[in-house]
Scaffold this motif. Structure first.
Motif: not given
Ligand code: 03F
Length: 208
Positions: A55, A45, A147, A106, A33, A48
């Motif tokens: 995993k 993102i 973010f 969201l 997506f 991740d």
């Molecule tokens: C920790 C951490 N993971 C990682 O370091 C960070 C990665 C970047 C996070 C940035 C955040 C911003 C989010 C906001 C996005 C806004 C977008 C808006 C668009 C619409 C962990 O990582 C590892 O995962 C783990 O495996 C490892 O071992 O300490 C561990 C070790 O570290 C995170 O913070 C998880 C971040 C998840 C972000 C999800 C955001 C989803 C955003 C948009 C979704 C859009 C909607 C889709 C709908 C679809 C429906 C079908």
């Protein structure tokens, strides 16, 4: 067809157990997506989320019978890893569920019609609400900066809804109806994963 309804989560059984294979098959559609959102800023993102799905699948395929439910994975890893819950698929799912919660909040906020009346075609209020409730407390300033950058690149509400409808022109009300329908099984599934982490004392609150 709607992206959401193609990837509908199954209804949970009464014991709220989550079938690992069904769960993985459903969530593995989420990463693609991000390609519809049209900005490279979403790549970390996407990686991740995909990384965590990979995993969990990596553990599952070693013994699909043993790891038939998500709970069975946590229970097995609790015995196997001294550093549990900061290990293996337990740690991957701990983070994946936060991303799933972000998506839930969201979508719910959009379905509820929450908007900035001065900028009704922006989704910043909805995205910010999701971030503050699901992720912010686990992030130090550097990741909070990712973010902020992603927020600037967030699509317009109309484009976001269009992406959820696989690029087809669907009336906003129809798309929001699909979102509500999607949330019927999605929200209880995410809730059940959170409950499992609480019940098993597997939740950690360290920051990255
Ligand atoms: C920790 C951490 N993971 C990682 O370091 C960070 C990665 C970047 C996070 C940035 C955040 C911003 C989010 C906001 C996005 C806004 C977008 C808006 C668009 C619409 C962990 O990582 C590892 O995962 C783990 O495996 C490892 O071992 O300490 C561990 C070790 O570290 C995170 O913070 C998880 C971040 C998840 C972000 C999800 C955001 C989803 C955003 C948009 C979704 C859009 C909607 C889709 C709908 C679809 C429906 C079908």
């Amino acid at each position: 067809m709607s992206l959401l309804l193609d990837n509908q989560f199954k209804e949970l059984p009464p014991d709220k157990s989550i079938d690992t294979k069904l769960f993985l098959d459903t969530v593995s559609h989420l990463p693609s997506f991000f390609d519809c959102l049209g900005s490279k800023i979403f790549s970390p993102i996407k990686s991740d989320i995909s990384g965590n799905i990979t995993k969990i699948r990596g553990v599952y395929v070693k013994d699909p019978e043993k790891y038939a439910t998500l709970k069975s994975i946590l229970e097995a890893e609790r015995e196997e890893h001294a550093e549990w819950p900061k290990a293996g698929a337990t740690l991957a799912l701990m983070w994946l569920k936060r991303g799933l919660r972000f998506i839930q909040i969201l979508l719910q906020s959009l379905a509820d019609g929450e908007k900035d009346e001065n900028n009704p075609n922006l989704i910043k209020v909805n995205v910010t609400k999701a971030y503050e409730q699901a992720l912010k407390k686990y992030h130090r300033w550097m990741v909070q900066g990712i973010f902020s950058a992603a927020l600037v690149a967030a699509p317009y509400r109309s484009n976001f809804l269009k992406a959820l409808s696989k690029g087809e022109e669907v009336k906003e009300e129809d798309c929001l109806a699909n979102v509500r329908h999607f949330l019927v099984n999605y929200t209880p599934t995410v809730d059940a994963i959170y409950e499992m982490y609480t019940d098993m004392n597997a939740e950690l609150d360290y920051t990255v």
